[in-house]
Design an enzyme around this catalytic site. Structure first.
Site: not given
Ligand code: ZN
Length: 440
Positions: A83, A147
């Site tokens: 992401d 993340e």
């Molecule tokens: Zn990162």
């Protein structure tokens, strides 16, 4: 070995992955699946058997294992998130999801954070498969979702629900390390991350007596909150040196021919000049007030007032952080963790050894391809997926090698406008990562 095909592929893969928009807006608003499918297909072409894992539909993670030659050796984990944070196209020189390659530079959101590393991992293991190379240790490859938000659909989910896929892994490698830091006077420093401060986002709630704004009120929630916020914002956190930061200061002092006077760290930081940036955010805990919320009309004293504080603490310092907040908030304001990263070691933060054989091998791999560089350890001021994987007993390092030209502001690329990465830097990354992973 990193052959020409690997060098070409890392550029293509970085560009392709940037073109797959995996913007994570938080609150579950993200779809990593197309990027996960892309990565899984590249692994499958190389004969690996990737597993796709989702806790939430569309939030896809990919895990695969490349078998090493020594089954008795501990396994390694290399991981990268799929992401990216949002990008406003109007602010950019090129479209942030174009993946355009212009004048030897790949442009777009994720070029540094961290589709570059995802592409490097893919290029390296595909070269191994092509050439019949096998690393000594098993290498587990993980591409994660989420993340940039809570990691609940990504590394947190993998650590909680799929620990078996990481069997035998003792050390992990991911973003934010082994890049060129130019100090402005010709020295090139390659900081390797061997630790992370913990993240503890704090919510403050002040309660008082709701009343008319014209009346005397010694229990005003806004006044109480403002006082606590001021105390927190003005607090001088004491100096606390962790082993990684101590090593960083000692090695930097040696590099500049300075005495490593750790009794006067602020004085030493001043003498280090621009290189102080590598350590100054990690010599103490920190707590910055960032959000305020109170009241609804100017002549009404509200019964409650709320503020948020971005708190960060060094490995081993969470208890001290909590005790200090108890003190600074005082009896009229309650505080709680609104979000707190959980790690196995040093509750909430990470401390990785810099005297380990693995650290020495990372250093050697960088020095082989950048003989003019000086490798030093550093502690990351913020956090990454490494914290989630630490719950599986995996020691985390920031190691995604990039050789960068002078004038290129690496730090500004993270979540910044015009994020981009030179093709040459990607080539260096593939060479160093290949060397390190094969020999580790
Ligand atoms: Zn990162």
């Amino acid at each position: 070995m990193a052959d020409q095909q690997a060098l070409d592929e890392v550029v293509t893969f970085t560009s392709d992955l940037i073109r797959i928009d995996t913007t994570n807006r938080g609150g579950g608003d993200c779809q990593e699946r197309p990027a996960a499918e892309y990565a899984a297909a590249r692994l499958a072409e190389a004969g690996l058997e990737p597993t796709m894992l989702e806790r939430t539909k569309g939030r896809t993670n990919v895990v695969a294992r490349f078998e090493g030659t020594d089954p008795s050796a501990d396994a390694l984990l290399v991981h990268g998130h799929l992401d990216v944070v949002p990008a406003q196209a109007a602010e950019w020189s090129v479209h942030p999801f174009s993946g355009e390659i212009r004048d030897g530079v790949v442009w777009g959101r994720g070029a540094v954070d961290m589709k570059n590393m995802d592409a490097m991992i893919l290029a390296v293991v595909r070269a191994w498969a092509r050439q019949g190379v096998r690393p000594r240790r098993d290498v587990v490859i993980a591409f994660t979702a989420d993340e940039e938000a809570s990691a609940e659909d990504g590394s947190g989910f993998l650590a909680d629900q799929h620990a078996g896929l990481f069997q035998g892994c003792t050390e992990g490698f991911s973003e934010s390390g082994a890049f060129t830091f130019h100090d402005g006077s010709g020295r090139q420093i390659y900081p390797i991350a061997a630790g992370e401060r913990g993240t503890g986002w704090v919510k403050l709630t002040a309660r008082g007596r709701a009343a008319h704004g014209s009346q005397p009120n010694r229990e005003n929630a806004v006044t109480r909150l403002a006082a606590a916020v001021t105390r927190i914002g003005a607090h001088e956190w004491p100096l606390r040196l962790t082993p990684t930061v101590r090593a960083a200061l000692t090695e930097l002092a040696a590099l500049y021919g300075l005495e490593a006077d750790l009794d006067d760290v602020d004085g030493l930081l001043e003498k280090l000049g621009p290189a102080a940036r590598l350590v100054e955010a990690t010599v103490r805990n920190s707590a910055n007030p960032t959000m305020l919320d109170a009241g609804y009309k100017v002549n009404v004293i509200p019964g409650e007032a709320v503020a948020y504080v971005d708190g960060r603490y060094l490995p081993g310092m969470e208890d001290e952080f909590r005790a200090t907040l108890d003190e600074l908030t005082g009896p009229d304001v309650e505080w709680e963790f609104h979000h707190r990263e959980v790690a196995l070691q040093s509750p909430g933060a990470l401390q990785s050894p810099v005297d380990s054989p693995t650290y020495a091998k990372m250093r050697a791999a960088v020095e082989e391809f950048a003989p003019e560089g000086h490798v030093v350890p550093y502690c990351m001021p913020g956090g990454t997926d490494a914290k989630q994987f630490s719950r599986l007993g995996i020691t985390g390092y920031g190691f995604s090698p990039l050789k960068l030209p002078e004038g290129y502001d690496y730090g500004a690329m993270f979540h910044g406008v015009d994020e981009r990465v030179p093709v040459e830097a990607l080539h260096f990354g593939v060479r160093v990562l290949d060397r390190f992973l094969r020999t580790a």
